[in-house]
Design an enzyme around this catalytic site. Structure first.
Site, mmCIF file in Angstrom:
data_model
loop_
_atom_site.group_PDB
_atom_site.id
_atom_site.type_symbol
_atom_site.label_atom_id
_atom_site.label_comp_id
_atom_site.label_asym_id
_atom_site.label_seq_id
_atom_site.Cartn_x
_atom_site.Cartn_y
_atom_site.Cartn_z
ATOM 1 N N VAL A 1 0.847 -1.199 0.000
ATOM 2 C CA VAL A 1 0.000 0.000 0.000
ATOM 3 C C VAL A 1 0.880 1.246 0.000
ATOM 4 C CG1 VAL A 1 -1.662 1.338 1.348
ATOM 5 C CG2 VAL A 1 -1.964 -1.131 1.085
ATOM 6 N N LYS B 1 9.512 -6.204 -6.752
ATOM 7 C CA LYS B 1 9.415 -7.107 -5.599
ATOM 8 C C LYS B 1 10.241 -8.343 -5.936
ATOM 9 C CE LYS B 1 6.730 -8.618 -1.855
ATOM 10 N NZ LYS B 1 6.127 -7.904 -0.721
ATOM 11 N N ASP C 1 0.738 -8.651 -4.342
ATOM 12 C CA ASP C 1 1.624 -7.501 -4.185
ATOM 13 C C ASP C 1 2.251 -7.109 -5.518
ATOM 14 O OD1 ASP C 1 1.052 -7.593 -1.502
ATOM 15 O OD2 ASP C 1 2.961 -8.471 -0.902
ATOM 16 N N ASN D 1 1.200 3.586 8.617
ATOM 17 C CA ASN D 1 0.024 2.987 7.991
ATOM 18 C C ASN D 1 -0.916 2.512 9.089
ATOM 19 O OD1 ASN D 1 -1.649 2.004 5.908
ATOM 20 N ND2 ASN D 1 -0.795 -0.043 6.155
ATOM 21 N N PRO E 1 -4.356 6.417 6.187
ATOM 22 C CA PRO E 1 -5.431 6.019 7.102
ATOM 23 C C PRO E 1 -5.917 4.606 6.801
ATOM 24 C CG PRO E 1 -6.315 7.432 5.392
ATOM 25 C CD PRO E 1 -4.824 7.398 5.179
ATOM 26 N N TYR E 2 -6.724 4.100 7.697
ATOM 27 C CA TYR E 2 -7.342 2.792 7.461
ATOM 28 C C TYR E 2 -8.331 2.942 6.311
ATOM 29 C CZ TYR E 2 -9.703 -1.635 8.313
ATOM 30 O OH TYR E 2 -10.230 -2.894 8.178
#
Length: 244
Positions: free
Chosen positions: A17, A37, A68, A186, A215-216
């Site tokens: 994220v 990644k 991801d 996060n 934020p969530y």
């Protein structure tokens, strides 16, 4: 051309994220950036498996379904293939404990990163699990980041215990002699109390700027997250002029 390494205080703290947010924010500044990644796992949660009896079933280390990696592909404006931004995907977790872990070649990771560095202005390299997670029996992600002298961005999943995890990770990054560009908070637990106090304390203790607070969110991997990243000057240490 430059690359930097993004790590987290633990698994499931929002590294991808945060990677999406950074990629989107830098693209808004006109920077050509992709995510990479090197080693991905189709599941990072703690699931019991008897590796001795499931080697054949869990040996698909060249699969192309890691969420991801797919999120990194969708986050960049560049046309990249799955194989271009991922060296290894495992269907099981922690290949260091399995026969398949022996198939990870550091030389391939080095070559894949070099190829991306030559092609793009900037490469965000996202680690797996945490900073000291082993790649094989003798080498961890921190060692590999150090071998490339990559500066580091730390993602802190704000939850109980994150203070200890964050400060220990920062200490280890410093011991490796790598610069910490900054950290990202996060919010993974919307019900956690004292959120503001935790941010204030981490800001006081970590000798690097807070780059953003995410934020969530519901399905953050599908959202525009650039607005949550600031202090972009810390991330634009690299050349920002595209080659003609």
């Amino acid at each position: 051309m430059s690359s930097f390494f993004l790590t987290g205080t633990d698994t499931n703290v929002g590294k991808t994220v945060a990677s999406r947010a950074i990629i989107q924010a830098l693209q808004n500044q006109g920077i050509q950036i992709v995510g990479y990644k090197p080693v991905a796992f189709s599941r990072e949660e703690c699931v019991y498996t008897d590796m001795e009896n499931q080697q054949a079933a869990e040996s698909d280390y060249d699969s192309q379904n890691n969420s991801d990696v797919l999120t990194l592909m969708k986050s960049t404006h560049e046309k990249v293939s799955y194989q271009e931004i991922n060296s290894y995907t495992f269907r099981h977790s922690l290949p260091v404990f399995s026969v398949q872990g022996k198939h990870i070649r550091i030389e391939k990771m080095d070559a894949d990163l070099a190829r991306l560095n030559q092609k793009y202005q900037s490469v965000l390299v996202e680690g797996s699990y945490g900073w000291l997670t082993p790649i094989n029996k003798t080498y961890c992600f921190a060692d590999w980041a150090k071998s490339h002298q990559m500066p580091v961005v730390l993602v802190v999943g704000i939850k109980e215990g994150c203070l200890n995890h964050a400060l220990l990770t920062v200490e280890s990054i410093q011991q490796k002699g790598l610069p910490l560009l900054g950290w990202i908070a996060n919010r993974i637990n919307p019900c956690l109390g004292h959120y503001a106090e935790i941010i204030d304390l981490l800001s006081e203790k970590i000798d690097a700027p807070l780059l953003g607070q995410i934020p969530y969110l519901h399905k953050p991997e599908e959202q525009d997250l650039a607005r949550y990243i600031h202090n972009l000057d810390r991330l634009t240490y690299m050349e920002t002029v595209l080659a003609d």
